[in-house]
Design a protein around this motif. Structure first.
Motif, PDB file in Angstrom:
ATOM      1  N   VAL A   1       0.901  -1.123   0.136  1.00  0.00           N
ATOM      2  CA  VAL A   1      -0.022  -0.019  -0.067  1.00  0.00           C
ATOM      3  C   VAL A   1       0.827   1.203  -0.131  1.00  0.00           C
ATOM      4  CG1 VAL A   1      -1.881  -1.058   1.277  1.00  0.00           C
ATOM      5  CG2 VAL A   1      -0.081   0.067   2.414  1.00  0.00           C
ATOM      6  N   ARG A   2       0.319   2.058  -0.490  1.00  0.00           N
ATOM      7  CA  ARG A   2       1.026   3.615  -0.542  1.00  0.00           C
ATOM      8  C   ARG A   2       0.160   4.528   0.330  1.00  0.00           C
ATOM      9  NH1 ARG A   2       1.618   4.971  -5.993  1.00  0.00           N
ATOM     10  NH2 ARG A   2      -0.152   6.026  -5.975  1.00  0.00           N
TER      11      ARG A   2
ATOM     12  N   SER B   1      -1.562  -2.845   8.536  1.00  0.00           N
ATOM     13  CA  SER B   1      -0.929  -2.731   9.930  1.00  0.00           C
ATOM     14  C   SER B   1       0.257  -1.973   9.746  1.00  0.00           C
ATOM     15  CB  SER B   1      -1.005  -4.205  10.462  1.00  0.00           C
ATOM     16  OG  SER B   1      -2.291  -4.693  10.501  1.00  0.00           O
ATOM     17  N   ALA B   2       1.007  -2.578   8.766  1.00  0.00           N
ATOM     18  CA  ALA B   2       2.528  -1.675   8.637  1.00  0.00           C
ATOM     19  C   ALA B   2       2.246  -0.427   8.405  1.00  0.00           C
ATOM     20  CB  ALA B   2       3.356  -2.378   7.571  1.00  0.00           C
TER      21      ALA B   2
ATOM     22  N   THR C   1      -3.410 -14.430   8.563  1.00  0.00           N
ATOM     23  CA  THR C   1      -3.585 -13.018   8.307  1.00  0.00           C
ATOM     24  C   THR C   1      -3.369 -12.800   6.783  1.00  0.00           C
ATOM     25  OG1 THR C   1      -2.881 -12.518  10.402  1.00  0.00           O
ATOM     26  CG2 THR C   1      -2.776 -10.635   8.868  1.00  0.00           C
ATOM     27  N   CYS C   2      -4.394 -11.917   6.108  1.00  0.00           N
ATOM     28  CA  CYS C   2      -4.221 -11.688   4.858  1.00  0.00           C
ATOM     29  C   CYS C   2      -2.927 -10.777   4.571  1.00  0.00           C
ATOM     30  CB  CYS C   2      -5.417 -10.888   4.227  1.00  0.00           C
ATOM     31  SG  CYS C   2      -7.170 -12.009   4.497  1.00  0.00           S
ATOM     32  N   ALA C   3      -2.546 -10.661   3.451  1.00  0.00           N
ATOM     33  CA  ALA C   3      -1.355  -9.816   3.093  1.00  0.00           C
ATOM     34  C   ALA C   3      -1.983  -8.500   3.128  1.00  0.00           C
ATOM     35  CB  ALA C   3      -0.739 -10.123   1.571  1.00  0.00           C
TER      36      ALA C   3
ATOM     37  N   HIS D   1       4.543   0.566   2.255  1.00  0.00           N
ATOM     38  CA  HIS D   1       4.358  -0.495   3.288  1.00  0.00           C
ATOM     39  C   HIS D   1       3.732  -1.744   2.723  1.00  0.00           C
ATOM     40  CE1 HIS D   1       4.420   2.955   5.679  1.00  0.00           C
ATOM     41  NE2 HIS D   1       3.295   3.599   5.031  1.00  0.00           N
ATOM     42  N   HIS D   2       4.284  -2.782   3.239  1.00  0.00           N
ATOM     43  CA  HIS D   2       3.947  -4.172   2.579  1.00  0.00           C
ATOM     44  C   HIS D   2       3.729  -5.534   3.534  1.00  0.00           C
ATOM     45  CE1 HIS D   2       8.156  -5.313   2.850  1.00  0.00           C
ATOM     46  NE2 HIS D   2       8.335  -4.127   2.767  1.00  0.00           N
TER      47      HIS D   2
END
Length: 140
Positions: free
Chosen positions: A34-35, A64-65, A56-58, A42-43
Motif C-alpha cells: 500500500v502507498r 498494519s505496517a 492473516t491476509c497480505a 508499506h507491504h
C-alpha cells in the motif's frame, strides 16, 4: 513490464513480500503493498495458521505496517498472487481498505508477470459503509 515508477515500487514490494509468505496449508502465497498519502510504501504477506482460517491476509499485514508507521490514508493498493486467476482482496480486506481509503482508491491486481487488472475500491465494494457513516450518525 511496469513503466510507472510509483507502480513499480508497489509491485516490487508486494512481490518481495509474496515470496516470504507463510502458506504451508493452502500453498497460495499473496503479497500486498500500500502507498500512504505521504507516498511511503508499506507491504505485507499472508500468514496462515494451523487453526485455519485464523491466518492473516497480505492486505491486512500491509495496512498494519502502514498504521504502525503513522500512516492513516491509503492512496493505492497492489495485491499479487500466483495462478491464472485474479487475486482480489477478500471481503474483510475490502472493508479494511475502505477504513483508510475511499471509493476512488486504486486497487491494482497483479501476478508474478505484472499488472493483470485495475479497479477502484468503489468497483470492488460499492455503496460501502465507512468511518464517515459513524460520524454522520453521531452528528459529528
Amino acid at each position: 513490464m511496469i513503466d510507472d515508477p510509483d507502480l513499480a515500487a508497489l509491485f516490487a514490494a508486494a512481490n518481495a513480500s509474496r515470496l516470504k509468505a507463510y502458506a504451508p496449508y493452502s500453498g497460495f502465497s499473496v503479497g500486498a503493498a500500500v502507498r500512504d498519502d505521504a507516498g511511503a510504501v508499506h507491504h505485507g504477506c499472508n500468514v496462515e495458521n494451523a487453526a485455519y482460517p485464523v491466518g492473516t491476509c497480505a492486505e491486512a499485514g500491509a495496512i498494519s505496517a502502514m498504521v504502525a508507521a503513522g500512516g492513516r490514508r491509503l492512496s493505492a493498493v497492489l495485491v499479487t498472487g500466483g495462478g491464472d486467476g485474479l487475486c482480489t482482496p477478500c471481503g474483510a480486506c475490502r472493508q479494511r481498505i475502505r477504513e483508510f481509503g475511499d471509493a476512488e482508491t486504486p486497487v491494482i491486481i497483479a501476478g508474478p508477470e505484472g499488472v493483470r487488472r485495475r479497479f477502484t475500491l468503489g468497483d470492488l465494494l460499492p455503496e460501502s459503509f465507512g468511518p464517515e457513516n459513524l460520524a454522520d450518525a453521531r452528528g459529528v
